[in-house]
Design a protein around this motif. Sequence first.
Motif, short mmCIF file in Angstrom:
data_model
loop_
_atom_site.label_atom_id
_atom_site.label_comp_id
_atom_site.label_asym_id
_atom_site.label_seq_id
_atom_site.Cartn_x
_atom_site.Cartn_y
_atom_site.Cartn_z
N ILE A 38 -6.66 22.45 -29.98
CA ILE A 38 -7.69 21.82 -30.81
C ILE A 38 -8.03 20.43 -30.26
O ILE A 38 -7.14 19.62 -30.02
N ILE A 39 -9.33 20.21 -30.09
CA ILE A 39 -9.86 18.88 -29.78
C ILE A 39 -10.68 18.45 -30.99
O ILE A 39 -11.60 19.16 -31.40
N VAL A 40 -10.33 17.31 -31.56
CA VAL A 40 -11.07 16.79 -32.71
C VAL A 40 -11.92 15.62 -32.22
O VAL A 40 -11.39 14.58 -31.81
N ASN A 41 -13.23 15.81 -32.24
CA ASN A 41 -14.16 14.81 -31.77
C ASN A 41 -14.49 13.85 -32.92
O ASN A 41 -15.12 14.24 -33.90
N LEU A 42 -14.08 12.59 -32.78
CA LEU A 42 -14.28 11.59 -33.83
C LEU A 42 -15.36 10.57 -33.47
O LEU A 42 -15.45 9.51 -34.07
N PHE A 43 -16.21 10.89 -32.48
CA PHE A 43 -17.22 9.94 -32.02
C PHE A 43 -18.23 9.57 -33.10
O PHE A 43 -18.80 8.48 -33.06
N SER A 44 -18.50 10.43 -34.04
CA SER A 44 -19.54 10.13 -35.03
C SER A 44 -19.09 9.12 -36.08
O SER A 44 -19.90 8.65 -36.85
N PHE A 45 -17.80 8.78 -36.10
CA PHE A 45 -17.34 7.73 -37.01
C PHE A 45 -17.63 6.38 -36.38
O PHE A 45 -17.12 6.07 -35.31
N SER A 46 -18.43 5.55 -37.05
CA SER A 46 -18.79 4.26 -36.48
C SER A 46 -17.63 3.27 -36.56
O SER A 46 -17.52 2.38 -35.72
N VAL A 47 -16.77 3.43 -37.55
CA VAL A 47 -15.59 2.58 -37.68
C VAL A 47 -14.38 3.48 -37.80
O VAL A 47 -14.36 4.41 -38.61
N LEU A 48 -13.38 3.20 -36.98
CA LEU A 48 -12.15 4.00 -37.00
C LEU A 48 -11.00 3.07 -36.63
O LEU A 48 -11.10 2.30 -35.68
N THR A 49 -9.91 3.15 -37.38
CA THR A 49 -8.75 2.30 -37.11
C THR A 49 -7.55 3.16 -36.73
O THR A 49 -7.58 4.39 -36.89
N SER A 50 -6.50 2.52 -36.26
CA SER A 50 -5.29 3.27 -35.93
C SER A 50 -4.71 3.92 -37.18
O SER A 50 -4.14 5.01 -37.12
N SER A 51 -4.88 3.29 -38.33
CA SER A 51 -4.41 3.89 -39.60
C SER A 51 -5.17 5.18 -39.89
O SER A 51 -4.59 6.15 -40.37
N ASP A 52 -6.46 5.19 -39.60
CA ASP A 52 -7.27 6.40 -39.79
C ASP A 52 -6.76 7.52 -38.90
O ASP A 52 -6.63 8.67 -39.33
N VAL A 53 -6.47 7.20 -37.66
CA VAL A 53 -5.97 8.20 -36.71
C VAL A 53 -4.64 8.77 -37.18
O VAL A 53 -4.38 9.97 -37.05
N LEU A 54 -3.80 7.94 -37.77
CA LEU A 54 -2.50 8.41 -38.25
C LEU A 54 -2.61 9.43 -39.38
O LEU A 54 -1.67 10.18 -39.63
N GLU A 55 -3.78 9.50 -40.03
CA GLU A 55 -4.01 10.50 -41.06
C GLU A 55 -3.92 11.92 -40.48
O GLU A 55 -3.68 12.88 -41.19
N PHE A 56 -4.12 12.06 -39.17
CA PHE A 56 -4.06 13.36 -38.50
C PHE A 56 -2.66 13.71 -38.02
O PHE A 56 -2.45 14.80 -37.49
N LEU A 57 -1.69 12.81 -38.19
CA LEU A 57 -0.36 13.01 -37.62
C LEU A 57 0.34 14.26 -38.12
O LEU A 57 0.90 15.02 -37.32
N ASP A 58 0.33 14.52 -39.41
CA ASP A 58 1.01 15.71 -39.95
C ASP A 58 0.41 16.99 -39.37
O ASP A 58 1.14 17.89 -38.95
N LEU A 59 -0.91 17.07 -39.36
CA LEU A 59 -1.57 18.25 -38.81
C LEU A 59 -1.28 18.38 -37.31
O LEU A 59 -0.99 19.48 -36.83
N SER A 60 -1.30 17.28 -36.60
CA SER A 60 -0.99 17.29 -35.18
C SER A 60 0.43 17.78 -34.92
O SER A 60 0.66 18.64 -34.07
N ASN A 61 1.39 17.23 -35.67
CA ASN A 61 2.79 17.63 -35.49
C ASN A 61 2.98 19.12 -35.78
O ASN A 61 3.70 19.82 -35.05
#
Length: 110
Positions: A38-61
């Motif tokens: 799975i590649i998740v393309n997040l380019f359409s989010f104009s603002v993204l923080t490292s905390s936002d990215v961590l929201e994907f951690l459980d699914l990624s793991n």
Amino acid sequence: MVFDKDGTTTIVDQENISLAKFLENLNNAYEKIKNDNIIVNLFSFSVLTSSDVLEFLDLSNMHRASNKSFVLVTNKVSYDDVPEEICVVPTIQEARDIIEMEEIERDLGI
């Protein structure tokens, strides 16, 4: 949510919604794509923080535990700003390269 399947890889693009709603939709649709890299393309989010990215951690793991690749694509957060358990790259091509390297490693039993 748009799914673009290419061989054993699915690229997930988001429509114009909040990150929380996108993550909820991705979790709901996971059964359809769980057997793919799975590649998740997040380019359409104009603002993204490292905390936002961590929201994907459980699914990624969970996905990586099933010997599949999970890569987030954004140029708003550096891979240095997130734990190494989650894979973040700045371009779709780099995401494809990561998946190719990880597949080779899995084939070799590394």
